[in-house]
Design a protein around this motif. Sequence first.
Motif, PDB file in Angstrom:
ATOM      1  N   ILE A   1      15.071  31.497 -14.084  1.00  0.00           N
ATOM      2  CA  ILE A   1      16.090  31.507 -13.545  1.00  0.00           C
ATOM      3  C   ILE A   1      17.132  31.482 -12.250  1.00  0.00           C
ATOM      4  CG2 ILE A   1      18.344  30.080 -14.051  1.00  0.00           C
ATOM      5  CD1 ILE A   1      17.391  30.609 -16.969  1.00  0.00           C
ATOM      6  N   GLU A   2      17.445  30.842 -11.250  1.00  0.00           N
ATOM      7  CA  GLU A   2      18.238  31.332 -10.149  1.00  0.00           C
ATOM      8  C   GLU A   2      18.912  30.205  -9.573  1.00  0.00           C
ATOM      9  OE1 GLU A   2      15.250  32.958  -6.961  1.00  0.00           O
ATOM     10  OE2 GLU A   2      14.927  33.868  -8.504  1.00  0.00           O
ATOM     11  N   LYS A   3      20.619  30.453  -8.721  1.00  0.00           N
ATOM     12  CA  LYS A   3      21.181  30.001  -8.514  1.00  0.00           C
ATOM     13  C   LYS A   3      21.943  30.519  -6.928  1.00  0.00           C
ATOM     14  CE  LYS A   3      24.873  31.783 -11.434  1.00  0.00           C
ATOM     15  NZ  LYS A   3      26.070  31.686 -11.922  1.00  0.00           N
ATOM     16  N   TYR A   4      21.807  29.493  -6.201  1.00  0.00           N
ATOM     17  CA  TYR A   4      22.413  29.697  -4.726  1.00  0.00           C
ATOM     18  C   TYR A   4      23.581  28.562  -4.178  1.00  0.00           C
ATOM     19  CZ  TYR A   4      17.101  31.350  -5.187  1.00  0.00           C
ATOM     20  OH  TYR A   4      16.182  32.587  -4.726  1.00  0.00           O
ATOM     21  N   TRP A   5      23.427  29.126  -3.037  1.00  0.00           N
ATOM     22  CA  TRP A   5      24.829  27.754  -2.294  1.00  0.00           C
ATOM     23  C   TRP A   5      23.184  27.334  -1.091  1.00  0.00           C
ATOM     24  CZ3 TRP A   5      28.635  27.061  -4.018  1.00  0.00           C
ATOM     25  CH2 TRP A   5      30.084  27.882  -4.960  1.00  0.00           C
ATOM     26  N   ALA A   6      23.564  25.987  -0.754  1.00  0.00           N
ATOM     27  CA  ALA A   6      22.427  25.337  -0.070  1.00  0.00           C
ATOM     28  C   ALA A   6      22.604  23.792   0.567  1.00  0.00           C
ATOM     29  CB  ALA A   6      20.968  24.492  -1.034  1.00  0.00           C
ATOM     30  N   GLU A   7      21.934  23.945   1.946  1.00  0.00           N
ATOM     31  CA  GLU A   7      22.471  23.144   2.952  1.00  0.00           C
ATOM     32  C   GLU A   7      21.785  22.132   1.922  1.00  0.00           C
ATOM     33  OE1 GLU A   7      20.925  21.307   7.029  1.00  0.00           O
ATOM     34  OE2 GLU A   7      21.051  23.888   6.867  1.00  0.00           O
ATOM     35  N   TYR A   8      20.705  21.735   1.223  1.00  0.00           N
ATOM     36  CA  TYR A   8      20.054  20.411   0.583  1.00  0.00           C
ATOM     37  C   TYR A   8      20.237  21.063  -1.151  1.00  0.00           C
ATOM     38  CZ  TYR A   8      18.509  19.957   5.303  1.00  0.00           C
ATOM     39  OH  TYR A   8      18.585  18.931   6.937  1.00  0.00           O
ATOM     40  N   PRO A   9      21.222  20.092  -1.314  1.00  0.00           N
ATOM     41  CA  PRO A   9      21.910  21.104  -2.695  1.00  0.00           C
ATOM     42  C   PRO A   9      20.767  20.220  -3.865  1.00  0.00           C
ATOM     43  CG  PRO A   9      23.957  19.684  -2.478  1.00  0.00           C
ATOM     44  CD  PRO A   9      22.824  19.886  -0.765  1.00  0.00           C
ATOM     45  N   GLY A  10      20.267  20.623  -5.080  1.00  0.00           N
ATOM     46  CA  GLY A  10      19.348  19.619  -6.375  1.00  0.00           C
ATOM     47  C   GLY A  10      18.717  21.223  -7.274  1.00  0.00           C
ATOM     48  N   ILE A  11      17.939  20.579  -7.574  1.00  0.00           N
ATOM     49  CA  ILE A  11      17.115  21.444  -8.545  1.00  0.00           C
ATOM     50  C   ILE A  11      15.833  21.655  -8.537  1.00  0.00           C
ATOM     51  CG2 ILE A  11      17.233  22.433 -11.080  1.00  0.00           C
ATOM     52  CD1 ILE A  11      18.967  20.324 -12.005  1.00  0.00           C
ATOM     53  N   TYR A  12      15.247  22.693  -8.126  1.00  0.00           N
ATOM     54  CA  TYR A  12      14.040  22.898  -8.069  1.00  0.00           C
ATOM     55  C   TYR A  12      13.197  23.046  -9.585  1.00  0.00           C
ATOM     56  CZ  TYR A  12       9.274  25.125  -6.945  1.00  0.00           C
ATOM     57  OH  TYR A  12       7.342  25.329  -7.493  1.00  0.00           O
ATOM     58  N   VAL A  13      12.556  22.263 -10.075  1.00  0.00           N
ATOM     59  CA  VAL A  13      11.907  23.155 -11.423  1.00  0.00           C
ATOM     60  C   VAL A  13       9.911  23.141 -10.699  1.00  0.00           C
ATOM     61  CG1 VAL A  13      11.748  21.967 -14.062  1.00  0.00           C
ATOM     62  CG2 VAL A  13      13.643  21.403 -12.426  1.00  0.00           C
ATOM     63  N   LYS A  14       9.555  24.084 -11.950  1.00  0.00           N
ATOM     64  CA  LYS A  14       8.100  24.839 -12.145  1.00  0.00           C
ATOM     65  C   LYS A  14       7.822  24.296 -13.284  1.00  0.00           C
ATOM     66  CE  LYS A  14       4.945  27.475 -10.216  1.00  0.00           C
ATOM     67  NZ  LYS A  14       4.764  28.610  -8.911  1.00  0.00           N
ATOM     68  N   VAL A  15       6.918  23.486 -14.198  1.00  0.00           N
ATOM     69  CA  VAL A  15       6.583  24.612 -15.320  1.00  0.00           C
ATOM     70  C   VAL A  15       5.312  25.267 -15.087  1.00  0.00           C
ATOM     71  CG1 VAL A  15       6.503  23.841 -17.756  1.00  0.00           C
ATOM     72  CG2 VAL A  15       8.363  22.737 -16.092  1.00  0.00           C
ATOM     73  N   GLU A  16       4.818  25.986 -15.413  1.00  0.00           N
ATOM     74  CA  GLU A  16       3.157  26.581 -15.582  1.00  0.00           C
ATOM     75  C   GLU A  16       3.159  27.058 -16.622  1.00  0.00           C
ATOM     76  OE1 GLU A  16       2.548  29.663 -12.792  1.00  0.00           O
ATOM     77  OE2 GLU A  16       4.823  29.802 -12.554  1.00  0.00           O
ATOM     78  N   SER A  17       1.353  26.700 -17.461  1.00  0.00           N
ATOM     79  CA  SER A  17       1.141  26.940 -18.286  1.00  0.00           C
ATOM     80  C   SER A  17       0.570  28.796 -18.255  1.00  0.00           C
ATOM     81  CB  SER A  17      -0.069  26.332 -19.099  1.00  0.00           C
ATOM     82  OG  SER A  17      -0.477  25.289 -19.479  1.00  0.00           O
ATOM     83  N   LEU A  18       0.871  29.575 -19.306  1.00  0.00           N
ATOM     84  CA  LEU A  18       0.680  30.600 -19.341  1.00  0.00           C
ATOM     85  C   LEU A  18      -0.770  31.127 -20.134  1.00  0.00           C
ATOM     86  CD1 LEU A  18       3.572  32.042 -20.200  1.00  0.00           C
ATOM     87  CD2 LEU A  18       3.134  31.972 -18.490  1.00  0.00           C
TER      88      LEU A  18
END
Length: 131
Positions: free
Chosen positions: A114-131
Motif C-alpha cells: 500500500i503506497e500513497k502519493y501526491w499525483a498529477e493524475y489522481p486515482g487508485i491503482y489496484v493489482k491483485v495477483e495469485s500467490l
Amino acid sequence: MMIDFFMPMIPPTCTHQEKQVRVVKEKPVFYEPAELKAARAKLKAHLGQHIPNECFAGPVRLTTWWCFPIKGNHRNGEYKTSRPDTDNLVKMLKDVMTDLHYWRDDAQVSSEVIEKYWAEYPGIYVKVESL
C-alpha cells in the motif's frame, strides 16, 4: 491469475474507522455516516467495472497506489505522509472488493503493498495477483 487497473478519481479520504455508534434501547448500534456511505458507493461503482470473470482462489497479493491530487508545495510522485493512514484506506477497499466477489474472503489477502502519493493524475491503482 492477475488483474490490474487504474481508477481515475479523487480517492476517498473518509475511512472504515469513521463508523458511528448510537444507543437504541440501551444497546449500541453501529452505522455509517452519509460521507462514509458515499465513499463506499464511489469505490463500488469504480471497482464494479473491473470484477474478474472468476473470483480469486487461495492466497493473493493486493497492491494499491493511492494517488491524491497535488496540494501545497508537493510534487508529482512524492510520497504522501499525512492522513489518512494506509491501513485505514485499504480496509474499506478490501471490504468492497469482497462484496463484489473479487475473492471469497479478504482473509485471502496474504500480502499487501500500500503506497500513497501526491499525483498529477489522481486515482487508485489496484493489482491483485495469485500467490
